[in-house]
Design an enzyme around this catalytic site. Sequence first.
Site, PDB file in Angstrom:
ATOM      1  CB  SER A   1     -38.920   8.579  49.072  1.00  0.00           C
ATOM      2  OG  SER A   1     -39.305   7.244  49.333  1.00  0.00           O
TER       3      SER A   1
ATOM      4  CE1 TYR B   1     -35.372   6.778  45.469  1.00  0.00           C
ATOM      5  CE2 TYR B   1     -36.679   5.908  47.279  1.00  0.00           C
ATOM      6  CZ  TYR B   1     -36.560   6.710  46.166  1.00  0.00           C
ATOM      7  OH  TYR B   1     -37.635   7.462  45.742  1.00  0.00           O
TER       8      TYR B   1
END
Length: 325
Positions: free
Chosen positions: A130, A157
Site C-alpha cells: 500500500s 494498517y
Amino acid sequence: MRAPILVTGVAGFIGHATTHRLLARGERVIGIDNLNDYYDPALKRARLAGLEGAEGFSFRTMDVADAASVASLMRDHGVTQVVHLAAQAGVRHSIEQPFAYERSNVGGHLAVLEACRHQPGFVHLVYASSSSVYGDKPMGGQGFSEDEPSVSPVSLYAATKRACELMSQSYATLYRFPQTGLRFFTVYGPWGRPDMAYFSFTRKILSGEPIDIFGEGRMARDFTYIDDIVDGIVGALDHPPERGGHRILNIGDSQPVGLMDMIATLERALGREAIKIMKPMQPGDVTATYADVSKLNALTGYAPQVNIAEGLKRFVAWYRDYYRV
C-alpha cells in the site's frame, strides 16, 4: 496444461477484477476468500457470482491465515504463481480493530510465504502492499519513490503492510524464490469497496445526505482506475525478478487529484450537488499520495489510461445499475 494461479482475496474489489483478466487470457485460477463482513458480503458474493462457472475458475472459501489449508491447496494443485491480495483493508478501521489486521495481514502473509517456499518449482509471488507505508507527505515536488524510507507509518494498517514487505525480503533472502510487492495508490471504479470515500459520497449524494469532508478538503489522492491497476498486476506477474529477487513497485495513476476536485467531478457525473460538512483530519489519514511509477513503466510498459472524469463516470453508471437508483 499450465498450473493454475492462486488468487487470494478473489471476492474483493481488486481480486475479482484481476481474476477476470487472467481468465480472459486463458489462465486457470483458483480463488480463495473468507467472505468476511467488514463490508456488505452481498457485494462480495455478487462479484464472485460473475466468476463462478467461468472456464478455468474454481473457488474455495478459506481464511488466508489458515496456513495448513493454504499450503495443502497449493500442493494439491501444483500452484507455482500466487497473486496475494487478501487482507483486512481500511486505515481507520485498523484503529478500532487492530487484531483483525494482525491475523489477516501479517498472519495471512506469513501463511502464503510459507506455502510458497515449500512449493516445488515455485515461479513468482505478487502481493499487495500500500502507498500508506510512505507515511505523510505534503503536496508538491516529486511523487513517492520506492527508494524513499518507509519508516513512519501513521496507521496500524500501514505498519502491517510494511511488515509484510520486510517479511518478504527475509524470505527471498533465505529461500530464494521471486517476489514482487505492489504499493497500490487509491484504487477506484465499478465493483469498488463501499468504505472508500468516492463510493460512500455517491450513496449519500444520491440520497440527499450530507458528506463529511475530512482534512477540510485539503487532501489529495493519486486515484487509480481498477483496469489500470490490473494492467500493472498482470504485467508484474509476467516479469518475475531474478531467482531469489524481491522488489517493491509503485502502482498508481501518477496524477494526484485534490479531494475537492474529485468531489466536483463526482457531482458532475451524478448530476447533483453534495451537501458538504468540513471536518478536521482523521487519525491515520495522510495529506497526499502521489506515485512515481517509472520503475513499473520500465519493466512492463505500464501507463494508466483512464482519467478521473472517465473513471467516475463509469463507476456512477455501474452504481446506478447495481443498486437500481
